[in-house]
Design a protein around this motif. Structure first.
Motif, PDB file in Angstrom:
ATOM      1  N   PHE A   1      -5.779  -0.181  -1.889  1.00  0.00           N
ATOM      2  CA  PHE A   1      -5.768   1.397  -2.260  1.00  0.00           C
ATOM      3  C   PHE A   1      -7.140   1.584  -2.249  1.00  0.00           C
ATOM      4  CE2 PHE A   1      -3.900   5.160  -4.052  1.00  0.00           C
ATOM      5  CZ  PHE A   1      -2.708   4.952  -3.384  1.00  0.00           C
TER       6      PHE A   1
ATOM      7  N   SER B   1       0.246   5.942  -0.740  1.00  0.00           N
ATOM      8  CA  SER B   1      -0.929   6.875  -0.770  1.00  0.00           C
ATOM      9  C   SER B   1      -0.338   8.167  -1.777  1.00  0.00           C
ATOM     10  CB  SER B   1      -1.027   7.605   0.502  1.00  0.00           C
ATOM     11  OG  SER B   1       0.450   8.414   0.881  1.00  0.00           O
TER      12      SER B   1
ATOM     13  N   THR C   1       0.835  -1.101  -0.052  1.00  0.00           N
ATOM     14  CA  THR C   1       0.052   0.185  -0.046  1.00  0.00           C
ATOM     15  C   THR C   1       0.884   1.276   0.105  1.00  0.00           C
ATOM     16  OG1 THR C   1      -2.051   0.748   0.925  1.00  0.00           O
ATOM     17  CG2 THR C   1      -0.301   0.233   2.377  1.00  0.00           C
TER      18      THR C   1
ATOM     19  N   ASN D   1      -5.705   4.009   3.485  1.00  0.00           N
ATOM     20  CA  ASN D   1      -4.769   2.990   2.889  1.00  0.00           C
ATOM     21  C   ASN D   1      -4.292   2.103   3.820  1.00  0.00           C
ATOM     22  OD1 ASN D   1      -6.051   3.910   0.352  1.00  0.00           O
ATOM     23  ND2 ASN D   1      -4.216   4.995  -0.075  1.00  0.00           N
TER      24      ASN D   1
END
Length: 330
Positions: free
Chosen positions: A144, A111, A109, A125
């Motif tokens: 996500f 951002s 993950t 996330n």
């Protein structure tokens, strides 16, 4: 009930970035990410293994990430890897091949906005990734914008919007809705043991076919030690053969022992070299179909296969094999 033990492997990326004179650069540790996130219902351990923008994450870093996952896989219920978004789909795809039959869920993950910025997508996330690592079956995933996708089916499709990734040609594995965390699809479990294999061959080339492409450029690749090629061809896999005969150049490369894989420029659905004459010409010359694989998955699968010493026929067989859900085969 005891809390699930989750390991966070921090590698940098936007999620950990801070403002500098040169723009955003990774600067926060995994511990700082957790502190900003606040309380989580898991027993979390943090290990910082890299601090890089993902544009700088390359095969050498793939090996570091794979080794860290493999080394820790038996000590935790799941692993979360925080990673920059730009090459995360490549990394997640490569982990699919380097860590086949992984015995725990591994969730990538990141951002679009740093964790320390108000209204960032990073907290959601990261929370999602922890939930996935604590509840999904073993595999490599990407989390996500409230969706969990197979790592080898994920593609970054937006540069700034929060829904930056999409699951291509298969539905998301799980998602968060008003009904909570919902698991939508599962793969059959395997009893095979996870084996770490980081041998890859990076002397490969990925390019997008366009009208006017000169096939001499393909021949030049062979002269410069290229060992394999992925072509994003037209539609179902069509390649030019009038005036600029791409199909014939593909055949020449294959005769030299260089596998050429044909995927589609279209993000969705599949390549099928059998349907049109412009695809059959390439198929007759020996082009290998990537079926409905993403380009990220196709190039990393090719790297890994070549790293095992596979010849053209072995690569063709490998691309006709579903390793971990990366391809749909008829």
């Amino acid at each position: 009930m005891a809390q699930k033990k989750i390991l966070l492997l921090s590698t940098g990326g936007t999620i950990a970035s801070v403002v500098s004179d040169q723009g955003l650069v990774p600067g926060e540790s995994g511990e700082q990410l957790i502190q900003t996130l606040g309380s989580v219902p898991y027993d979390v351990t943090v290990k910082d293994i890299l601090q890089l923008d993902s544009s700088n994450i390359q095969p050498e870093e793939w090996k570091i990430i794979a080794e860290a996952i493999y080394r820790n896989r038996n000590d935790y219920d799941g692993i979360v890897v925080s990673h920059g978004t730009d090459t995360m789909a490549y990394t997640a795809s490569m982990m699919t091949f380097m860590l086949q039959h992984i015995n725990i869920p591994v969730v990538f993950t990141g951002s679009q906005v740093p964790m320390n910025v108000i209204l960032s997508d990073a907290p959601d996330n990261l929370q999602l990734a922890f939930a996935a690592a604590a509840s999904l079956q073993p595999n490599i995933y990407l989390a996500f914008n409230r969706k969990i996708m197979r790592g080898c089916r994920s593609v970054k499709v937006r540069t700034t919007a929060f829904d930056a990734f999409e699951s291509v040609n298969v539905p998301p594995v799980a998602e968060v809705t008003s009904d909570g965390f919902t698991i939508k699809t599962k793969r059959p479990r395997t009893d095979e043991q996870c084996v770490l294999n980081t041998k890859i061959d990076t002397n490969v080339f990925l390019f997008k076919l366009f009208p006017g492409f000169d096939p001499r450029l393909l021949r030049a690749l062979a002269k410069h030690d290229c060992h394999g090629i992925v072509i994003e061809a037209y539609g179902l896999g069509g390649m030019t053969y009038i005036r600029r005969n791409i199909a014939a150049a593909v055949g020449e490369l294959i005769k030299q022992g260089i596998p050429v894989v044909a995927t589609s420029q279209c993000l969705y659905e599949r390549s099928d070299l059998t349907k049109y004459e412009v695809g059959r010409q390439a198929l007759v010359e020996g082009a290998i179909s990537a079926h409905d694989m993403t380009s990220e998955s196709a190039i990393t699968k090719l790297m890994w296969g070549l790293g095992q010493g596979m010849n053209v026929q072995a690569i063709a067989n490998f691309f006709a094999t579903d390793v971990a859900g990366e391809v749909t085969l008829d």
